[in-house]
Design a protein around this motif. Structure first.
Motif, PDB file in Angstrom:
ATOM      1  N   UNK B 213      68.974 -48.829  -8.105  1.00  0.00           N
ATOM      2  CA  UNK B 213      68.952 -49.419  -9.436  1.00  0.00           C
ATOM      3  C   UNK B 213      67.865 -50.480  -9.557  1.00  0.00           C
ATOM      4  N   UNK B 214      67.623 -51.234  -8.474  1.00  0.00           N
ATOM      5  CA  UNK B 214      66.583 -52.259  -8.611  1.00  0.00           C
ATOM      6  C   UNK B 214      65.225 -51.604  -8.827  1.00  0.00           C
ATOM      7  N   UNK B 215      64.939 -50.517  -8.117  1.00  0.00           N
ATOM      8  CA  UNK B 215      63.645 -49.883  -8.355  1.00  0.00           C
ATOM      9  C   UNK B 215      63.619 -49.224  -9.728  1.00  0.00           C
ATOM     10  N   UNK B 216      64.783 -48.691 -10.161  1.00  0.00           N
ATOM     11  CA  UNK B 216      64.802 -48.083 -11.496  1.00  0.00           C
ATOM     12  C   UNK B 216      64.454 -49.122 -12.559  1.00  0.00           C
ATOM     13  N   UNK B 217      65.033 -50.310 -12.412  1.00  0.00           N
ATOM     14  CA  UNK B 217      64.759 -51.357 -13.394  1.00  0.00           C
ATOM     15  C   UNK B 217      63.288 -51.772 -13.340  1.00  0.00           C
ATOM     16  N   UNK B 218      62.797 -51.948 -12.127  1.00  0.00           N
ATOM     17  CA  UNK B 218      61.402 -52.355 -11.988  1.00  0.00           C
ATOM     18  C   UNK B 218      60.475 -51.314 -12.607  1.00  0.00           C
ATOM     19  N   UNK B 219      60.744 -50.043 -12.310  1.00  0.00           N
ATOM     20  CA  UNK B 219      59.912 -48.971 -12.871  1.00  0.00           C
ATOM     21  C   UNK B 219      59.935 -49.034 -14.389  1.00  0.00           C
ATOM     22  N   UNK B 220      61.140 -49.139 -14.949  1.00  0.00           N
ATOM     23  CA  UNK B 220      61.258 -49.152 -16.398  1.00  0.00           C
ATOM     24  C   UNK B 220      60.490 -50.304 -16.995  1.00  0.00           C
ATOM     25  N   UNK B 221      60.643 -51.482 -16.368  1.00  0.00           N
ATOM     26  CA  UNK B 221      59.988 -52.668 -16.909  1.00  0.00           C
ATOM     27  C   UNK B 221      58.475 -52.498 -16.902  1.00  0.00           C
ATOM     28  N   UNK B 222      57.946 -51.970 -15.824  1.00  0.00           N
ATOM     29  CA  UNK B 222      56.496 -51.847 -15.736  1.00  0.00           C
ATOM     30  C   UNK B 222      56.001 -50.682 -16.594  1.00  0.00           C
ATOM     31  N   UNK B 223      56.758 -49.580 -16.611  1.00  0.00           N
ATOM     32  CA  UNK B 223      56.416 -48.491 -17.528  1.00  0.00           C
ATOM     33  C   UNK B 223      56.343 -49.028 -18.957  1.00  0.00           C
ATOM     34  N   UNK B 224      57.226 -49.962 -19.244  1.00  0.00           N
ATOM     35  CA  UNK B 224      57.244 -50.521 -20.594  1.00  0.00           C
ATOM     36  C   UNK B 224      55.918 -51.210 -20.899  1.00  0.00           C
ATOM     37  N   UNK B 225      55.434 -52.011 -19.963  1.00  0.00           N
ATOM     38  CA  UNK B 225      54.144 -52.669 -20.177  1.00  0.00           C
ATOM     39  C   UNK B 225      53.051 -51.618 -20.399  1.00  0.00           C
ATOM     40  N   UNK B 226      53.129 -50.549 -19.605  1.00  0.00           N
ATOM     41  CA  UNK B 226      52.159 -49.463 -19.769  1.00  0.00           C
ATOM     42  C   UNK B 226      52.247 -48.857 -21.153  1.00  0.00           C
ATOM     43  N   UNK B 227      53.485 -48.678 -21.634  1.00  0.00           N
ATOM     44  CA  UNK B 227      53.666 -48.050 -22.940  1.00  0.00           C
ATOM     45  C   UNK B 227      53.116 -48.945 -24.046  1.00  0.00           C
ATOM     46  N   UNK B 228      53.333 -50.257 -23.911  1.00  0.00           N
ATOM     47  CA  UNK B 228      52.786 -51.182 -24.916  1.00  0.00           C
ATOM     48  C   UNK B 228      51.272 -51.053 -24.962  1.00  0.00           C
ATOM     49  N   UNK B 229      50.665 -51.039 -23.783  1.00  0.00           N
ATOM     50  CA  UNK B 229      49.208 -50.923 -23.734  1.00  0.00           C
ATOM     51  C   UNK B 229      48.758 -49.597 -24.332  1.00  0.00           C
ATOM     52  N   UNK B 230      49.506 -48.540 -24.052  1.00  0.00           N
ATOM     53  CA  UNK B 230      49.130 -47.228 -24.576  1.00  0.00           C
ATOM     54  C   UNK B 230      49.181 -47.213 -26.096  1.00  0.00           C
ATOM     55  N   UNK B 265      39.354 -50.267 -22.181  1.00  0.00           N
ATOM     56  CA  UNK B 265      40.056 -51.176 -21.264  1.00  0.00           C
ATOM     57  C   UNK B 265      41.557 -50.975 -21.338  1.00  0.00           C
ATOM     58  N   UNK B 266      42.052 -50.812 -22.574  1.00  0.00           N
ATOM     59  CA  UNK B 266      43.494 -50.613 -22.742  1.00  0.00           C
ATOM     60  C   UNK B 266      43.924 -49.320 -22.062  1.00  0.00           C
ATOM     61  N   UNK B 267      43.109 -48.302 -22.266  1.00  0.00           N
ATOM     62  CA  UNK B 267      43.417 -47.006 -21.684  1.00  0.00           C
ATOM     63  C   UNK B 267      43.466 -47.105 -20.171  1.00  0.00           C
ATOM     64  N   UNK B 268      42.476 -47.776 -19.622  1.00  0.00           N
ATOM     65  CA  UNK B 268      42.416 -47.909 -18.165  1.00  0.00           C
ATOM     66  C   UNK B 268      43.608 -48.728 -17.650  1.00  0.00           C
ATOM     67  N   UNK B 269      43.914 -49.775 -18.389  1.00  0.00           N
ATOM     68  CA  UNK B 269      45.041 -50.625 -17.988  1.00  0.00           C
ATOM     69  C   UNK B 269      46.338 -49.821 -17.954  1.00  0.00           C
ATOM     70  N   UNK B 270      46.576 -49.046 -19.003  1.00  0.00           N
ATOM     71  CA  UNK B 270      47.847 -48.324 -19.017  1.00  0.00           C
ATOM     72  C   UNK B 270      47.852 -47.231 -17.964  1.00  0.00           C
ATOM     73  N   UNK B 271      46.712 -46.625 -17.720  1.00  0.00           N
ATOM     74  CA  UNK B 271      46.669 -45.613 -16.660  1.00  0.00           C
ATOM     75  C   UNK B 271      47.004 -46.234 -15.313  1.00  0.00           C
ATOM     76  N   UNK B 272      46.379 -47.387 -15.031  1.00  0.00           N
ATOM     77  CA  UNK B 272      46.613 -48.033 -13.736  1.00  0.00           C
ATOM     78  C   UNK B 272      48.081 -48.346 -13.559  1.00  0.00           C
ATOM     79  N   UNK B 273      48.661 -48.909 -14.615  1.00  0.00           N
ATOM     80  CA  UNK B 273      50.065 -49.292 -14.547  1.00  0.00           C
ATOM     81  C   UNK B 273      50.932 -48.064 -14.277  1.00  0.00           C
ATOM     82  N   UNK B 274      50.736 -47.034 -15.101  1.00  0.00           N
ATOM     83  CA  UNK B 274      51.588 -45.860 -14.958  1.00  0.00           C
ATOM     84  C   UNK B 274      51.386 -45.189 -13.607  1.00  0.00           C
ATOM     85  N   UNK B 275      50.132 -45.096 -13.180  1.00  0.00           N
ATOM     86  CA  UNK B 275      49.862 -44.440 -11.906  1.00  0.00           C
ATOM     87  C   UNK B 275      50.457 -45.243 -10.757  1.00  0.00           C
TER      88      UNK B 275
END
Ligand code: HEM
Lengths: 596, 364
Positions: B213-230, B265-275
Motif C-alpha cells: 500500500x505504501x508503494x501504491x500511494x507513492x505511485x499514485x501521488x507521483x503519477x498525479x504530478x505527472x498527470x498535472x504536467x501532462x 519542457x512540460x512534456x519531458x517532465x511528465x514523461x520523466x515522472x511517469x517513466x
C-alpha cells in the motif's frame, strides 16, 4: 536568428516522423543502431501478390510497434467488463443472482462470454496475439543487439556541430596524443571506444537495451508460468471441527477443483489435525464485532510417517508443505449435541458444524441421526433437527433470533425436530446443512404446534410422547481450509523480479555515444571537437560531455585564443554553414529550464 | 475503556484537529498562490510569442516553428575552466523558452509565490503530523480505509512536489493546481469518507500491507504530478500551436499559459515522472500478488482491484510505447497518459465505491 538563411519556408507543422527521418539522414550511420527499436513504416504499402507476400505483410504488421500498441490498448479495454460484471471464476453464486436479476442482457452477455472474460475466446485472442507479436519482436531485436555488441560504435558523423551536445577548443597538443588520451579516458569511463580516422568513437549504456530485452522476455516467462499454473493447479476446501483431521487425498475434500492437466496422484502426501481454533473480535467502538485475529492451531505430518509438528495457521500465514499451501479460510461453531432414545440410551453424540449467515456468526444447519435410534415402540427410525445458533444471544424476541457478537459469550441453540426418513445417507450428494423434510414428520408440542425450543449449554429439549431427548452439551469451533497447489509460481515470481530489474535498466539507463574529433587546424593549432548523442534528449548528456571535456583538457590544454571562431574552421569549404550560428546564439535563454 | 484505548482516542482526536488545521493552512497557501498569479500578470508577456513569431518577423526564411536551429547555453557552465557545451534540441521540437512562472518575474508576484510555498511546507508538516497521529492511534500503517488512504495520498503528493522543489526542479508552476486538489481531496476525505480510527480485519495483518500500500500511494501521488504536467502540456501546446500559426490566443490563455514552461519542457517532465514511477508501479502490483497469494490462496484472481491495477499498468505501458513510437509522440501520447491516470483514479475511488470485491474492508 540574425543571419539570412537559405532554408525555404517550412510548412506549419511537419509530420513528426518526417522530422525524425530527416534527422536520421543528417546523422548518417552515427545515429543508427542506437536502439533495436523497429523502424516504423508509416505507410505500410500494399503487400506483394501471393500467399507468401500476404503472410509476410501480416507478420510485419503483427510485429510492428503500432500493432503492439493497439493490442496493448485492446488488452486493457478487454479487461474492463470482467471487473464490472460478476465472473464465474470469482463467484459463481453472484453470477447466478445477476442472471436472475437481468434476464434481458444475460443471454447476450453469455454469448459474449462476459461471465468468463479472462478465459474467453476474444480475451485469449488478444493476449495470445500480443505475445506472438512480442516474441516476433524480441527475437530479431535480440539478434540485432548481439550484433551491436559484436560490432563497434560507428565513426563520427561529418559535422559534429549537428549533434545535440557539442563542445570544442583549441590546443597545442599533438592530434595523435589527444586521440590517445581521449581513447584512454573513454575506456577508463567504461565506454566501448575505438579510433576511426581522425576521431575516437565511444558508446555506453548498452544495459538499457539489455534491460529492455530482459523485461520483454520476463513478460513471456510470467505468462507461461501463469498458464502452466492454471493448467496444473489444484484447489480444494475442507471443513474441520476441533479435534478432527485431514489427510491430503482426493476423497477427503469437501469440494475440489483442478486445472485441466492436473493428476490426482501428484497430491503432496501430508495430513494435519485441527487442535484448536481461536478468534478475537473488536469489543467496543463503532467497529464492534470486527474480527481481529483468527488462529488455527494444528499438528501436521509430512508424508505418510512424518514426525508430528505443531504450528499455527493464520489468515495471511498459510502452512506450506511440499509446495502445497493450507490457508485458513473461514470459521464457525459446531455445537456438541447428544440424542437419547425413549429408553434413555444415548444414540448420538456429535459436534455439528453450522454455517454462519451473518458477521456475528448467527448460524444455521441440520442435525441428522441416521442410525441407532428407535422410537418408543422400538421401531427403527431417523431423526432430524433444524438448528439455529447464536454465539451471543441478543435477548429474547419474537421470530428469529440473531447474534449480537461473534464470540461465544452467551451461546443459544434453537432446535425444532422431525422424525421419519432423512433420505439416503451417502451416494447422492446430500447437503449436510439442510434437512430434506419431504419424508419427515414434525414433532409437535402439547398444543399441537411445532415443537421448538431455545437451549443454553447443558439444557435438554424433551421430545414429545417419550420419544427421547436432545441435549446441548457444549460448543466446539470449526475452521475451513483451502488447500491449494499452484505449480510454477516460483517461475512467475522470478519473471516478475526480472521484469522489474529489466524495466529499471531500460528506463533509467541512457544509451549514448560520444565522439572526439581531433584535427590539425589551418594555423597549425590542434582543434578538438567533442559531441554526444543520446537516444532521447537528455539533460545529463551535456553535463557528461562537459565532464569528459574537463578531463580531456588536462591532457590537451587550451591554446591561447586567436580571433578565429572555433568550430567553423574544421570543415574546409563549409564556412558559411548555418550551423555556426548555433554557437553564436548560445547566449539565448535556455529553453530547458525545467531541467536546470 | 482502558487507558490505552483512551490515549488512542486522544491521538485520533489530535489527528483530526491536525488535518483540519492543515486544511486551513492549505487554504492560505491557495490564496497566496492566487495572489502570485494575479500580481505576476504584468510580466514579460509575449516572450513565448516573440520566440515563436519573432523569428517569423525576420522573414519567412527562418519561418515556422520547427525548423529553427536555435542552440542554447548548456547547463552548469558557471565553472571557469569548464568548456562551454552547446546543446541543440532534437530536430522537430520547438525551441521555445520556458515561461517565467506564475510570478511572471515580478517582485510582488514572487513574494506571494514564496509565501505560498512556505505555507504549503507548513501545511504539509501539519498534515503529515495528522497522518502520523492517526497511525499511532490505530497502531498500524495509516491506510486501512479510504479516509486514511486519502489523507496519506495527498500528504505524499505534496511531499513529492516539495521534494522536487527542494531539488531545484522547475515545478512551482504546479503549486496552485496541486494545493487546490489537495484541498478537494481533504474535503472529500473529511466529509464523506471519514471513518473512526480502528484496527484491521485479520486479512490486512501483514507486512505486505506496508510494502504494497505504501508503494501504491507513492505511485499514485507521483503519477498525479505527472498527470498535472501532462494536462498543462496539452493546454500549453495548443497555445504554442496557435501562436506559431499566427493566431491570437485569448487574453486569459495569454496571461496564464505564457507563464508556464514550454510545452516541450512540460512534456519531458511528465514523461520523466511517469517513466520513473512505472517500475515502482510494476513492483506494487507484484507485491500485491504475493500478498494475495498469502492471504487468499491465489496470487492472481481477477478481483476488480487487481483488474484495474492491471489495466492501469497496461495503460502506462501503452503510454511508454507510444512515446517510443514515432507517430505517437506529443499529444497522442499525452492523451494516453491522462487515460492511464484516469484508470488509476478509478481504481482508487471507483472500484471501492461502485464495485464489490475482496478489497472492500472496514467501511468504505
Ligand atoms: C505485454 C506487453 C508489453 C508491455 C507491457 C511492454 C512494455 C514496454 C515498456 C514499459 C517499454 C519501455 C518503454 C521505454 O523505453 O520508454 C517497452 C519498450 C519497448 N517495447 Fe514493449 N511491451 C509489451 C509488448 C511489446 C511488443 C509486442 C513489442 C513488439 C512489437 C514491443 C516492443 C518494444 C520496443 C521495441 C521497445 C523499446 C522502445 C525503445 O527502445 O524506446 N513491446 N515495452
Amino acid at each position: 536568428m540574425s543571419n539570412t538563411k537559405s532554408n525555404p519556408p517550412a510548412p506549419e507543422r511537419e509530420r513528426p516522423d518526417e522530422r525524425d527521418r530527416e534527422n536520421a539522414r543528417e546523422l548518417g550511420a552515427a545515429g543508427s543502431q542506437l536502439s533495436t527499436a523497429p523502424i516504423e513504416e508509416s505507410a505500410a504499402g500494399l503487400p506483394a501478390m501471393g500467399v507468401i507476400g500476404w503472410a509476410r505483410w501480416f507478420w510485419r504488421q503483427l510485429t510492428s510497434m503500432r500493432v503492439a500498441l493497439i493490442l496493448l490498448f485492446l488488452l486493457s479495454l478487454g479487461a474492463i467488463p470482467g471487473s464490472l460484471i460478476p465472473q464465474n471464476s470469482v463467484d459463481e453464486l453472484k453470477v447466478e443472482t445477476f442472471k436472475k436479476a437481468h434476464t434481458t442482457v444475460s443471454p447476450i452477455y453469455e454469448k459474449l462470454q462476459f461471465f468468463d472474460v479472462y478465459s474467453s475466446v476474444w480475451f485469449s485472442a488478444i493476449y495470445i496475439l500480443l505475445f506472438i507479436s512480442l516474441i516476433g519482436c524480441i527475437v530479431p531485436r535480440t539478434g540485432q543487439f548481439i550484433g551491436q555488441l559484436r560490432s563497434r560504435p560507428p565513426g563520427a558523423p561529418k559535422r559534429l556541430t549537428r549533434l545535440p551536445a557539442y563542445t570544442t577548443w583549441r590546443t597545442e597538443a599533438e592530434p595523435e596524443q589527444v586521440r590517445e588520451a581521449a581513447l584512454a579516458m573513454m575506456r577508463k569511463r567504461r565506454y566501448r571506444a575505438h579510433t576511426v580516422g581522425d576521431a575516437v568513437a565511444a558508446e555506453k549504456g548498452y544495459l538499457r537495451e539489455a534491460g529492455n530485452l530482459v523485461f520483454h522476455v520476463a513478460l513471456i516467462v510470467m505468462l507461461v508460468a501463469f498458464a502452466f499454473g492454471q493448467l496444473f493447479k489444484s484447489e480444494g476446501g475442507k471443513l474441520i471441527v476441533e479435534g478432527d483431521g485431514f489427510s491430503n487425498t482426493l476423497t477427503q475434500y469437501d469440494d475440489f477443483k483442478s486445472g485441466s492437466l492436473f493428476d490426482a496422484d501428484s497430491l503432496a502426501p501430508f495430513s494435519f489435525t485441527l487442535d484448536k481454533f481461536t478468534g478475537t473480535y473488536e469489543r467496543s467502538g463503532p467497529q464492534i464485532g470486527t474480527p481481529r485475529t483468527y488462529e488455527a492451531h494444528v499438528t501436521y505430518e509430512k508424508g505418510a510417517y512424518g514426525k508430528p509438528q505443531k504450528t499455527v495457521i493464520r489468515v495471511n500465514e498459510p502452512l506450506v508443505v511440499d509446495g502445497t499451501k493450507v490457508y485458513l479460510n473461514a470459521h464457525g461453531y459446531a455445537p456438541v449435541v447428544s440424542v437419547k432414545d425413549g429408553k434413555g440410551k444415548e444414540v448420538y453424540r456429535n459436534a455439528v458444524p453450522l454455517l454462519p449467515i451473518d458477521n456475528n456468526v448467527t448460524s444455521t444447519g441440520a442435525i441428522k441421526v441416521f442410525d441407532g435410534y428407535r422410537d418408543k415402540n422400538g421401531k427403527k427410525t431417523q431423526l432430524g433437527f433444524q438448528a439455529f445458533f447464536v454465539p451471543t444471544f441478543a435477548g429474547s424476541g419474537k421470530g428469529t433470533m440473531f447474534s449480537q457478537f461473534p464470540a461465544p459469550d452467551m451461546p443459544v441453540l434453537a432446535l425444532n425436530g422431525f422424525h421419519g426418513y432423512l433420505g439416503p445417507d451417502s451416494g447422492l450428494a446430500q447437503n449436510v446443512y439442510q434437512l430434506d423434510k419431504t419424508k419427515m414428520t414434525e414433532f409437535k408440542d402439547a398444543d399441537g404446534k411445532q415443537l421448538k425450543q431455545r437451549l443454553l449449554v447443558g439444557e435438554t429439549m424433551k421430545l414429545p410422547d417419550g420419544a427421547g431427548s436432545i441435549t446441548f452439551e457444549g460448543i466446539q469451533e470449526w475452521a475451513s481450509f483451502q488447500i491449494s497447489e499452484q505449480p510454477a509460481s516460483g517461475w512467475a515470481l522470478t519473471g516478475a523480479v526480472a521484469a522489474i530489474a529489466g524495466l529499471a535498466g531500460s528506463l533509467f539507463i541512457q544509451r549514448r555515444r560520444v565522439w572526439v574529433r581531433v584535427t590539425p587546424g589551418a594555423d597549425g593549432v590542434t582543434v578538438v571537437e567533442m559531441a554526444g548523442l543520446g537516444r532521447s534528449e537528455s539533460a545529463k548528456l551535456p553535463e557528461e560531455l562537459a565532464d569528459l571535456a574537463v578531463t580531456l583538457i588536462a591532457s590537451a590544454p587550451t591554446a591561447p585564443e586567436t580571433d578565429t571562431a572555433p568550430g567553423t574552421d574544421t570543415e574546409p569549404g563549409s564556412s558559411p554553414e548555418p550551423d555556426s550560428d548555433s554557437v553564436e546564439e548560445s547566449s539565448e535563454e535556455p529553453a530547458e529550464g525545467a531541467e536546470k | 475503556m482502558n487507558l490505552a484505548a483512551a490515549t488512542n482516542e486522544n491521538l485520533a482526536h489530535t489527528s483530526n484537529v491536525l488535518i483540519y488545521s492543515s486544511m486551513a493552512v492549505y487554504t492560505l497557501a491557495f490564496f497566496a498562490h492566487i495572489a502570485e498569479w494575479v500580481f505576476g500578470s504584468r510580466s514579460k508577456v509575449g516572450r513565448t510569442a516573440a520566440a515563436l513569431t519573432g523569428a517569423g518577423a525576420e522573414g519567412a526564411g527562418a519561418g515556422g516553428s520547427v525548423k529553427v536551429q536555435v542552440a542554447q547555453k548548456g547547463g552548469g557552465t558557471a565553472v571557469l575552466d569548464r568548456p562551454k557545451v552547446v546543446t541543440r534540441s532534437a530536430a522537430g521540437t520547438r525551441d521555445v523558452p520556458d515561461g517565467p512562472g506564475a510570478a511572471g518575474g515580478t517582485f510582488k508576484g514572487d513574494l506571494y509565490g514564496r509565501m505560498a510555498v512556505s505555507m504549503t511546507v507548513l501545511a504539509f508538516l501539519v498534515q503529515a503530523g495528522g497522518v502520523i497521529a492517526r497511525a499511532l492511534s490505530v497502531q498500524r500503517a495509516p491506510w486501512g480505509n479510504m479516509y486514511e488512504f486519502s489523507i496519506t495520498f495527498s500528504t505524499v503528493a505534496v511531499g513529492a512536489y516539495l521534494t522536487l522543489l527542494a531539488l531545484k526542479k522547475n515545478v512551482r508552476w504546479m503549486g496552485l493546481l496541486l494545493v487546490t486538489t489537495v484541498l478537494l481531496d481533504l474535503g472529500i476525505a473529511t466529509t464523506w469518507l471519514y471513518t473512526d480510527s480502528d484496527q484491521l480485519v485479520p486479512a490486512l495483518h501483514s507486512y505486505w500491507l506496508w510494502i504494497h500500500v505504501s508503494t501504491a500511494i507513492l505511485c499514485g501521488a507521483v503519477f498525479y504530478l505527472g498527470a498535472v504536467a501532462t494536462l498543462l502540456y496539452l493546454f500549453r501546446d495548443s497555445y504554442e500551436n496557435k501562436l506559431a500559426s499566427g493566431g491570437q490566443p485569448g487574453s486569459f490563455a495569454q496571461s496564464v499559459l505564457s507563464r508556464l514552461p514550454a510545452a516541450a519542457s512540460l512534456d519531458k517532465f511528465s514523461y520523466r515522472i511517469n517513466a520513473a514511477v512505472f517500475p515502482l508501479w510494476t513492483f506494487t502490483i507484484i507485491a500485491g500478488a504475493i500478498w494475495a497469494g498469502d492471504a487468499w490462496g491465489r496470487y492472481w484472481g481477477w478481483d476488480p482491484k487487481e483488474v484495474w491495477s492491471f489495466i492501469t499498468w497496461v495503460a502506462y505501458a501503452c503510454y511508454l510505447h507510444a512515446r517510443a513510437t514515432a507517430g505517437w509522440k506529443g499529444r497522442k501520447a499525452a492523451y494516453l497518459a491522462l487515460i492511464a491516470f484516469g484508470c488509476w483514479l478509478f481504481n482508487y475511488y471507483g472500484v471501492n465505491i461502485f464495485v464489490t470485491g475482496k478489497h472492500s474492508y472496514a467501511g468504505v
